[in-house]
Design a protein around this motif. Sequence first.
Motif, PDB file in Angstrom:
ATOM      1  N   ILE A 149       0.835  -1.201   0.000  1.00  0.00           N
ATOM      2  CA  ILE A 149       0.000   0.000   0.000  1.00  0.00           C
ATOM      3  C   ILE A 149       0.871   1.252   0.000  1.00  0.00           C
ATOM      4  N   ALA A 150       1.933   1.244   0.804  1.00  0.00           N
ATOM      5  CA  ALA A 150       2.831   2.407   0.864  1.00  0.00           C
ATOM      6  C   ALA A 150       3.495   2.652  -0.490  1.00  0.00           C
ATOM      7  N   MET A 151       3.921   1.593  -1.149  1.00  0.00           N
ATOM      8  CA  MET A 151       4.559   1.761  -2.465  1.00  0.00           C
ATOM      9  C   MET A 151       3.559   2.258  -3.510  1.00  0.00           C
ATOM     10  N   LEU A 152       2.336   1.721  -3.468  1.00  0.00           N
ATOM     11  CA  LEU A 152       1.318   2.172  -4.414  1.00  0.00           C
ATOM     12  C   LEU A 152       0.964   3.635  -4.162  1.00  0.00           C
ATOM     13  N   ASP A 153       0.846   4.013  -2.903  1.00  0.00           N
ATOM     14  CA  ASP A 153       0.550   5.399  -2.571  1.00  0.00           C
ATOM     15  C   ASP A 153       1.645   6.329  -3.097  1.00  0.00           C
ATOM     16  N   GLY A 154       2.888   5.943  -2.898  1.00  0.00           N
ATOM     17  CA  GLY A 154       3.999   6.758  -3.391  1.00  0.00           C
ATOM     18  C   GLY A 154       4.000   6.878  -4.902  1.00  0.00           C
ATOM     19  N   GLU A 155       3.666   5.791  -5.584  1.00  0.00           N
ATOM     20  CA  GLU A 155       3.657   5.811  -7.047  1.00  0.00           C
ATOM     21  C   GLU A 155       2.517   6.678  -7.573  1.00  0.00           C
ATOM     22  N   LEU A 156       1.373   6.645  -6.889  1.00  0.00           N
ATOM     23  CA  LEU A 156       0.230   7.440  -7.342  1.00  0.00           C
ATOM     24  C   LEU A 156       0.352   8.909  -6.960  1.00  0.00           C
ATOM     25  N   ALA A 157       1.203   9.208  -5.973  1.00  0.00           N
ATOM     26  CA  ALA A 157       1.347  10.596  -5.537  1.00  0.00           C
ATOM     27  C   ALA A 157       2.121  11.435  -6.541  1.00  0.00           C
ATOM     28  N   SER A 158       2.963  10.796  -7.330  1.00  0.00           N
ATOM     29  CA  SER A 158       3.769  11.544  -8.294  1.00  0.00           C
ATOM     30  C   SER A 158       4.002  10.687  -9.523  1.00  0.00           C
ATOM     31  N   GLN A 160       6.254   9.202 -12.259  1.00  0.00           N
ATOM     32  CA  GLN A 160       7.658   8.900 -12.525  1.00  0.00           C
ATOM     33  C   GLN A 160       7.761   7.894 -13.665  1.00  0.00           C
ATOM     34  N   ARG A 161       8.943   7.825 -14.237  1.00  0.00           N
ATOM     35  CA  ARG A 161       9.155   6.863 -15.317  1.00  0.00           C
ATOM     36  C   ARG A 161       8.925   5.442 -14.817  1.00  0.00           C
ATOM     37  N   GLY A 162       8.362   4.634 -15.694  1.00  0.00           N
ATOM     38  CA  GLY A 162       8.109   3.238 -15.346  1.00  0.00           C
ATOM     39  C   GLY A 162       6.789   3.016 -14.654  1.00  0.00           C
ATOM     40  N   GLY A 163       5.994   4.091 -14.463  1.00  0.00           N
ATOM     41  CA  GLY A 163       4.724   3.952 -13.752  1.00  0.00           C
ATOM     42  C   GLY A 163       3.730   3.050 -14.449  1.00  0.00           C
ATOM     43  N   ASP A 164       3.767   3.014 -15.790  1.00  0.00           N
ATOM     44  CA  ASP A 164       2.821   2.170 -16.520  1.00  0.00           C
ATOM     45  C   ASP A 164       3.025   0.694 -16.207  1.00  0.00           C
ATOM     46  N   THR A 165       4.233   0.339 -15.788  1.00  0.00           N
ATOM     47  CA  THR A 165       4.506  -1.037 -15.384  1.00  0.00           C
ATOM     48  C   THR A 165       4.289  -1.235 -13.894  1.00  0.00           C
ATOM     49  N   LEU A 166       4.745  -0.270 -13.098  1.00  0.00           N
ATOM     50  CA  LEU A 166       4.685  -0.426 -11.652  1.00  0.00           C
ATOM     51  C   LEU A 166       3.265  -0.362 -11.098  1.00  0.00           C
ATOM     52  N   VAL A 167       2.451   0.568 -11.587  1.00  0.00           N
ATOM     53  CA  VAL A 167       1.111   0.734 -11.007  1.00  0.00           C
ATOM     54  C   VAL A 167       0.268  -0.538 -11.115  1.00  0.00           C
ATOM     55  N   PRO A 168       0.113  -1.147 -12.305  1.00  0.00           N
ATOM     56  CA  PRO A 168      -0.695  -2.371 -12.346  1.00  0.00           C
ATOM     57  C   PRO A 168      -0.103  -3.502 -11.526  1.00  0.00           C
ATOM     58  N   ALA A 169       1.238  -3.582 -11.463  1.00  0.00           N
ATOM     59  CA  ALA A 169       1.865  -4.630 -10.656  1.00  0.00           C
ATOM     60  C   ALA A 169       1.575  -4.413  -9.172  1.00  0.00           C
ATOM     61  N   LEU A 170       1.627  -3.161  -8.725  1.00  0.00           N
ATOM     62  CA  LEU A 170       1.343  -2.873  -7.327  1.00  0.00           C
ATOM     63  C   LEU A 170      -0.137  -3.064  -7.003  1.00  0.00           C
ATOM     64  N   LEU A 171      -1.010  -2.734  -7.948  1.00  0.00           N
ATOM     65  CA  LEU A 171      -2.435  -3.000  -7.756  1.00  0.00           C
ATOM     66  C   LEU A 171      -2.679  -4.490  -7.535  1.00  0.00           C
ATOM     67  N   ASP A 172      -2.062  -5.312  -8.366  1.00  0.00           N
ATOM     68  CA  ASP A 172      -2.223  -6.760  -8.223  1.00  0.00           C
ATOM     69  C   ASP A 172      -1.650  -7.252  -6.899  1.00  0.00           C
ATOM     70  N   ALA A 173      -0.510  -6.683  -6.497  1.00  0.00           N
ATOM     71  CA  ALA A 173       0.096  -7.092  -5.230  1.00  0.00           C
ATOM     72  C   ALA A 173      -0.825  -6.756  -4.059  1.00  0.00           C
ATOM     73  N   VAL A 174      -1.379  -5.548  -4.061  1.00  0.00           N
ATOM     74  CA  VAL A 174      -2.299  -5.151  -2.994  1.00  0.00           C
ATOM     75  C   VAL A 174      -3.517  -6.080  -2.966  1.00  0.00           C
ATOM     76  N   LEU A 175      -4.078  -6.363  -4.148  1.00  0.00           N
ATOM     77  CA  LEU A 175      -5.252  -7.237  -4.205  1.00  0.00           C
ATOM     78  C   LEU A 175      -4.940  -8.615  -3.645  1.00  0.00           C
ATOM     79  N   MET A 176      -3.802  -9.193  -4.001  1.00  0.00           N
ATOM     80  CA  MET A 176      -3.471 -10.527  -3.516  1.00  0.00           C
ATOM     81  C   MET A 176      -3.230 -10.535  -2.011  1.00  0.00           C
ATOM     82  N   TYR A 177      -2.563  -9.497  -1.497  1.00  0.00           N
ATOM     83  CA  TYR A 177      -2.363  -9.419  -0.048  1.00  0.00           C
ATOM     84  C   TYR A 177      -3.704  -9.294   0.685  1.00  0.00           C
ATOM     85  N   LEU A 178      -4.640  -8.530   0.104  1.00  0.00           N
ATOM     86  CA  LEU A 178      -5.952  -8.388   0.715  1.00  0.00           C
ATOM     87  C   LEU A 178      -6.704  -9.716   0.712  1.00  0.00           C
TER      88      LEU A 178
END
Length: 321
Positions: A149-158, A160-178
């Motif tokens: 959640i902290a990493m996703l929040d940081g990525e959505l706050a600003s 940065q390069r590579g966000g198109d890859t990181l955001v969906p990966a972090l979304l999936d990670a959050v969903l699986m942890y939940l």
Amino acid sequence: MDVLSDVMTVLRTGRPFAARFAKSGPWSDHRIGRPNGFGVQLMVRGTAVAVTEGGETYKLGPGDALLVPHGAAHLVADSPDTPPGPRCEPGHAFPGAVLRSDDPEATHVILCLAYELAPNRNHPLIATLPDFVHIPADPGERPGLAGAIAMLDGELASEQRGGDTLVPALLDAVLMYLLRALLGPRTVECRFAGWATALADKAVGPALEAIHAAPARQWTVASLGEVAGLSRSAFAKRFTELVGQPPLAYLTSWRLTMAARLLADTEAPLASIARQVGYGSEFAFAAAFKRDFGTPPGQFRKQAPACDPGAEPFRREAVAV
């Protein structure tokens, strides 16, 4: 792929929606109903309340999550006394979008995530969940979830390069942890009956894993019973009680669900798809598919939405607050 990841990957369509809202009270947002949506509200800073249309209220503190498995309408506000605010339609105006906002002085930060699920399929995992599930923060027990959640929040706050890859990966990670937090590693820790309990069951769980690991195998109730370590009759009874379907009915349903996803996402010939999901002939596959989905596989392919999350980059929009 393990059974839980398998189910969510096959049922999802398109790119998810993600938004970060940085606000100062008083504020209130109206999340409209979305029948095929699987929503998640994540409180990052401050406290808020989520109020259902039936009047049930959930208090959300930092790190808390509210799952909305069936896309039910609800209000999210800084206080139950705040008048209803504007309507928010995740994924409607901005399919596959990332909405970003950041204000260091904001008293509240909340992340809104939404997945679109296949409209013609309802897996027992989703069907047996209630409209709202509150998962309290517990960093000590679930450090992986807190970190994601902290990493996703940081990525959505600003941006940065590579966000198109990181955001969906972090979304999936959050969903699986939940979902891990929701289901629990053992039957006694599972909060819900049905498929969720079956997955954690010492006998039925391995049988589910076997079906998902090799759906094309010519399984029988007896062979699945061997995997479960039970007699044929005992296994069939226990599987049906926990899953809500007999073993071979579940196998058939999952095979056709996989076939539907292959039809939507690939150009593989029908004969190839039939073999991949355990049918000996294209004719037998087509007949079973039409019986289950109400339309021939060729026609379904022309109408089905693709689910490839990498097909398009996220659209990026600023959030006015």
